[in-house]
Design an enzyme around this catalytic site. Sequence first.
Site, short mmCIF file in Angstrom:
data_model
loop_
_atom_site.label_atom_id
_atom_site.label_comp_id
_atom_site.label_asym_id
_atom_site.label_seq_id
_atom_site.Cartn_x
_atom_site.Cartn_y
_atom_site.Cartn_z
N ASP A 107 0.87 -1.18 0.00
CA ASP A 107 0.00 0.00 0.00
C ASP A 107 0.91 1.23 0.00
O ASP A 107 1.80 1.34 0.85
CB ASP A 107 -0.84 -0.04 1.29
CG ASP A 107 -2.20 0.59 1.13
OD1 ASP A 107 -2.28 1.67 0.52
OD2 ASP A 107 -3.17 0.02 1.65
N ASP A 335 -12.50 -0.11 4.94
CA ASP A 335 -13.16 1.19 5.14
C ASP A 335 -14.68 1.09 5.08
O ASP A 335 -15.35 2.12 5.15
CB ASP A 335 -12.70 2.18 4.05
CG ASP A 335 -11.24 2.56 4.19
OD1 ASP A 335 -10.73 2.56 5.32
OD2 ASP A 335 -10.61 2.84 3.15
#
Length: 537
Positions: A107, A335
């Site tokens: 990431d 998320d």
Amino acid sequence: MKTYHPDGTQNPTWWQTAVFYQIYPRSFQDSTGDGIGDLQGIINRLDYLVDLGINAVWISPIFPSPMADFGYDVSDYCDIHPMFGDLATFDRLLAEAHARSLKIILDFVPNHSSNQHPWFLESRSSRDNAKRDWYIWRDAKPDGSPPNNWISMFGGSAWTWDEKTQQYYLHSFLPEQPDLNWRNPDVVDAMHNALRFWLKRGVDGFRVDAILCLIKHEDFLDNPPVAPGSFWEAWGHQFEPRYTVNQPEMFEHVRLMRRVFDEFEERVHIGETSTEDVAGLIPYYGRPLDGYDIPFNFKLLHADWHAPTMRQIIEDYYDILPAGGWPNFVFGNHDIHRFATRYGYENHRSVAMLLLTLWGIPTLYYGDELGMEDVFIPVEQRVDPWGINMPEGDFGRDPERTPMQWDASPHAGFTSGEPWLPVADDYQQRNVASQLADEQSTLNFYKTLIQLRRSRPALHNGAFTFVDGLGDDLLAYLRAADGQRLLVCLNFSDQARPVDLSHLTSSAETLLSTHFTAHSGTTFTLQPHESVLLQLK
Ligand code: NOJ
């Protein structure tokens, strides 16, 4: 019946036919007993991932970080947080994964660093520091208030006052996550070199975080109020981020980052996008295809579980894909609340059926293969800063980040210590070990489905045709390649629904059903919420 023919099916690259799997590293497997997952834990579970059948693992940030946003506040782009291991552990993870033909995706968090990053510490040390312009500093308005009305994605002003140097700095997220100034070429060089550091080490690609925020309008204009019912209002914003997201120069940076990837072979470039509709994804592919290989498509993830709605989104997307561009779909990540909760537990296998049989790259989220649901976290145990900052909305992300449920031992086999977030109450029933032992478990359903996807070209790069006329509660499509025709039919309703395929085929064989039912013949009844994958004659 409209048919879509994937481009370049003769010689697809590895990522076009891959199944991606996201690991939230804090929650996957702890090997040290500190209650937080780590890289050795992932190494210990690689054989599980091979058995599941996925091809590529995306790991959320593992870099040094004060953890204000659980790793999305990076204080060193070229090292590993000691909590997760070190560079040697990472190299071992890479080698062990590659030995099993698994790809490793990291990431990259380019929009902001941690406020503890040495660059920011220098930048805030004085107005004439060489790194001052690496971040975005502005004077207060004459009354001392912030330079404009920009708000943070996590609520409150996007500006924080620095007492020492008497200016505000900008942060699209938390004050602990100051935005880097991508208009400064030194920042661009430093960040590109951070990418090279990992690409040289052998990582197979990056998922790039929050790219939409990377560049802000040069004139720092006030954003207009959100329109009632708009996309941004739904995200809890008072202002439409017209001057703070998706600026044209941002797309130029996507292209420049892409060139860094292209210095290496076969690396995948994935972007975290945020767009109001599927059309917004297209510029991220680049012109021609010099942007993201996979601009994450969150449109189904935010849609209702309703057959015509899903079909419309899929069709709109396929209709406008650029030549050679490859679609992708996401239903869950760290998320958003888990889909087994969002869409109802009774639909969770159908979600997998859809995700893994569409034309498009699927990304799974750890634990979804067990049907993991959101875990209710009591207020005093909540840790997600977004949820804590915006208590009036449902923004907390802890419920979807709880520890992976491996077995029925204490803390679900995740840790020998106290887990950083509570383990789901149902872990003694719902866990990897118990589901492996149950032929009709969700885990075995996923394993079979992934195996079918891998072994049947029709499912990963076959032509795609919607089947019309089966009624509003059913979504059905054909996938065809190499003379093989497969049909997927999903029942979105809580009622049984008859299906008649006699206009399509003279016989159909069930390859997999969410209910493990074997249907035969060309007319049959789908149970409430049942989905099937059939082989047609
Ligand atoms: C998107 C990430 O997925 C999210 O977890 C994070 O909080 C923000 N970007 C800020 O980096």
